[in-house]
Design a protein around this motif. Structure first.
Motif, PDB file in Angstrom:
ATOM      1  N   LEU A  34     -13.321   2.849   8.933  1.00 34.27           N
ATOM      2  CA  LEU A  34     -12.701   3.018   7.619  1.00 34.27           C
ATOM      3  C   LEU A  34     -13.718   2.765   6.513  1.00 34.27           C
ATOM      4  N   SER A  35     -13.411   3.288   5.355  1.00 25.29           N
ATOM      5  CA  SER A  35     -14.204   2.918   4.184  1.00 25.29           C
ATOM      6  C   SER A  35     -13.718   1.546   3.716  1.00 25.29           C
ATOM      7  N   LYS A  36     -14.511   0.892   2.867  1.00 26.46           N
ATOM      8  CA  LYS A  36     -14.060  -0.386   2.313  1.00 26.46           C
ATOM      9  C   LYS A  36     -12.759  -0.210   1.541  1.00 26.46           C
ATOM     10  N   GLY A  37     -12.647   0.865   0.806  1.00 28.55           N
ATOM     11  CA  GLY A  37     -11.442   1.135   0.031  1.00 28.55           C
ATOM     12  C   GLY A  37     -10.217   1.263   0.926  1.00 28.55           C
ATOM     13  N   ALA A  38     -10.373   1.961   2.049  1.00 28.61           N
ATOM     14  CA  ALA A  38      -9.254   2.112   2.986  1.00 28.61           C
ATOM     15  C   ALA A  38      -8.887   0.761   3.587  1.00 28.61           C
ATOM     16  N   PHE A  39      -9.895  -0.048   3.906  1.00 31.40           N
ATOM     17  CA  PHE A  39      -9.628  -1.383   4.435  1.00 31.40           C
ATOM     18  C   PHE A  39      -8.801  -2.180   3.432  1.00 31.40           C
ATOM     19  N   TYR A  40      -9.240  -2.161   2.164  1.00 30.92           N
ATOM     20  CA  TYR A  40      -8.549  -2.937   1.138  1.00 30.92           C
ATOM     21  C   TYR A  40      -7.156  -2.397   0.818  1.00 30.92           C
ATOM     22  N   HIS A  41      -6.853  -1.199   1.258  1.00 29.07           N
ATOM     23  CA  HIS A  41      -5.490  -0.678   1.138  1.00 29.07           C
ATOM     24  C   HIS A  41      -4.540  -1.477   2.046  1.00 29.07           C
ATOM     25  N   TYR A  42      -5.046  -1.932   3.188  1.00 29.69           N
ATOM     26  CA  TYR A  42      -4.222  -2.651   4.156  1.00 29.69           C
ATOM     27  C   TYR A  42      -4.335  -4.174   4.042  1.00 29.69           C
ATOM     28  N   PHE A  43      -5.503  -4.656   3.663  1.00 31.08           N
ATOM     29  CA  PHE A  43      -5.751  -6.101   3.572  1.00 31.08           C
ATOM     30  C   PHE A  43      -6.533  -6.373   2.300  1.00 31.08           C
ATOM     31  N   ASN A  44      -6.139  -7.424   1.568  1.00 32.33           N
ATOM     32  CA  ASN A  44      -6.839  -7.680   0.308  1.00 32.33           C
ATOM     33  C   ASN A  44      -8.121  -8.490   0.489  1.00 32.33           C
ATOM     34  N   SER A  45      -8.388  -8.959   1.713  1.00 32.94           N
ATOM     35  CA  SER A  45      -9.630  -9.699   1.969  1.00 32.94           C
ATOM     36  C   SER A  45      -9.827  -9.872   3.479  1.00 32.94           C
ATOM     37  N   LYS A  46     -11.015 -10.290   3.847  1.00 29.86           N
ATOM     38  CA  LYS A  46     -11.296 -10.620   5.240  1.00 29.86           C
ATOM     39  C   LYS A  46     -10.413 -11.793   5.669  1.00 29.86           C
ATOM     40  N   GLU A  47     -10.185 -12.727   4.760  1.00 30.37           N
ATOM     41  CA  GLU A  47      -9.332 -13.881   5.055  1.00 30.37           C
ATOM     42  C   GLU A  47      -7.899 -13.443   5.362  1.00 30.37           C
ATOM     43  N   HIS A  48      -7.387 -12.501   4.573  1.00 31.40           N
ATOM     44  CA  HIS A  48      -6.041 -11.972   4.792  1.00 31.40           C
ATOM     45  C   HIS A  48      -5.949 -11.294   6.163  1.00 31.40           C
ATOM     46  N   LEU A  49      -6.949 -10.507   6.498  1.00 31.49           N
ATOM     47  CA  LEU A  49      -7.019  -9.876   7.812  1.00 31.49           C
ATOM     48  C   LEU A  49      -6.999 -10.929   8.914  1.00 31.49           C
ATOM     49  N   PHE A  50      -7.835 -11.950   8.765  1.00 26.44           N
ATOM     50  CA  PHE A  50      -7.931 -13.006   9.776  1.00 26.44           C
ATOM     51  C   PHE A  50      -6.587 -13.724   9.931  1.00 26.44           C
ATOM     52  N   MET A  51      -5.907 -14.016   8.817  1.00 30.95           N
ATOM     53  CA  MET A  51      -4.602 -14.681   8.885  1.00 30.95           C
ATOM     54  C   MET A  51      -3.607 -13.831   9.672  1.00 30.95           C
ATOM     55  N   GLU A  52      -3.607 -12.539   9.454  1.00 34.58           N
ATOM     56  CA  GLU A  52      -2.677 -11.669  10.177  1.00 34.58           C
ATOM     57  C   GLU A  52      -3.022 -11.589  11.661  1.00 34.58           C
ATOM     58  N   ILE A  53      -4.297 -11.592  11.985  1.00 36.11           N
ATOM     59  CA  ILE A  53      -4.717 -11.598  13.391  1.00 36.11           C
ATOM     60  C   ILE A  53      -4.241 -12.869  14.073  1.00 36.11           C
ATOM     61  N   ILE A  54      -4.453 -13.989  13.408  1.00 39.40           N
ATOM     62  CA  ILE A  54      -4.015 -15.275  13.974  1.00 39.40           C
ATOM     63  C   ILE A  54      -2.509 -15.269  14.176  1.00 39.40           C
ATOM     64  N   GLU A  55      -1.774 -14.827  13.192  1.00 42.95           N
ATOM     65  CA  GLU A  55      -0.313 -14.814  13.295  1.00 42.95           C
ATOM     66  C   GLU A  55       0.153 -13.902  14.429  1.00 42.95           C
ATOM     67  N   ARG A  56      -0.438 -12.739  14.507  1.00 38.04           N
ATOM     68  CA  ARG A  56       0.007 -11.756  15.500  1.00 38.04           C
ATOM     69  C   ARG A  56      -0.401 -12.123  16.920  1.00 38.04           C
ATOM     70  N   TYR A  57      -1.644 -12.543  17.095  1.00 35.73           N
ATOM     71  CA  TYR A  57      -2.159 -12.708  18.448  1.00 35.73           C
ATOM     72  C   TYR A  57      -2.217 -14.145  18.949  1.00 35.73           C
ATOM     73  N   PHE A  58      -2.258 -15.119  18.052  1.00 39.78           N
ATOM     74  CA  PHE A  58      -2.477 -16.485  18.512  1.00 39.78           C
ATOM     75  C   PHE A  58      -1.289 -17.422  18.329  1.00 39.78           C
ATOM     76  N   THR A  59      -0.512 -17.212  17.299  1.00 41.08           N
ATOM     77  CA  THR A  59       0.621 -18.117  17.089  1.00 41.08           C
ATOM     78  C   THR A  59       1.545 -18.092  18.303  1.00 41.08           C
ATOM     79  N   GLY A  60       1.782 -16.925  18.854  1.00 42.55           N
ATOM     80  CA  GLY A  60       2.631 -16.815  20.036  1.00 42.55           C
ATOM     81  C   GLY A  60       2.059 -17.460  21.277  1.00 42.55           C
ATOM     82  N   THR A  61       0.755 -17.717  21.275  1.00 45.73           N
ATOM     83  CA  THR A  61       0.150 -18.370  22.443  1.00 45.73           C
ATOM     84  C   THR A  61       0.287 -19.880  22.376  1.00 45.73           C
ATOM     85  N   VAL A  62       0.707 -20.400  21.245  1.00 46.45           N
ATOM     86  CA  VAL A  62       0.851 -21.853  21.127  1.00 46.45           C
ATOM     87  C   VAL A  62       2.249 -22.291  20.718  1.00 46.45           C
ATOM     88  N   VAL A  63       3.090 -21.360  20.330  1.00 48.03           N
ATOM     89  CA  VAL A  63       4.449 -21.688  19.905  1.00 48.03           C
ATOM     90  C   VAL A  63       5.421 -20.999  20.859  1.00 48.03           C
TER      91      VAL A  63
END
Length: 142
Positions: A34-63
């Protein structure tokens, strides 16, 4: 696969290979195509992306939802827990087999206080669930 799901899956692989700090926006853009612009269409930052990854893939592994576990016996309770553990690991390894799952977990504990709190709450719930299961087993003569 939808674009957002694709981004999450591909970036999960990056965060499993390197720490949050070491993954660059350049790598994210290259990995997703993707272009940076396309990325920012879905996530407003790398931190936001990381938070969604953690929520989707890791929270279920510990809760886990211990309320749905069998109360019939300690053996059945244990089998339900093993099934949850296997399902959690299967979800992760489907997207990125043979990766280091500790990188994102440690980064999340350090960077996301809410995730650390979820971990603490999950451990307390797990302790209570196991205590109750063992008490039921004792009362049943297991």
């Amino acid at each position: 696969m939808e674009t957002k799901d694709f981004i999450l899956t591909e970036c999960l692989k990056l965060f499993l290979q390197k720490s949050f700090k070491d993954v660059t926006m350049k790598e994210i853009v290259e990995k997703t195509g993707l272009s940076k612009g396309a990325f920012y269409h879905y996530f407003n930052s790398k931190e936001h992306l990381f938070m969604e990854i953690i929520e989707r893939y890791f929270t279920g592994t510990v809760v886990y939802d211990f309320e749905r576990y069998s109360k019939e016996s300690l053996y059945h309770f244990y089998q339900d827990h093993l099934a949850d553990l296997e399902a959690s690991m299967s979800r992760l390894t489907t997207h990125a087999p043979d990766m280091n799952y500790l990188y994102p977990m440690f980064d999340a504990m350090r960077m996301l206080p809410a995730f650390g709190e979820k971990l603490n709450q999950a451990r307390q719930a797990e302790l209570q669930a196991w205590t109750s299961a063992i008490e039921r087993a004792r009362m049943a003569g297991e």
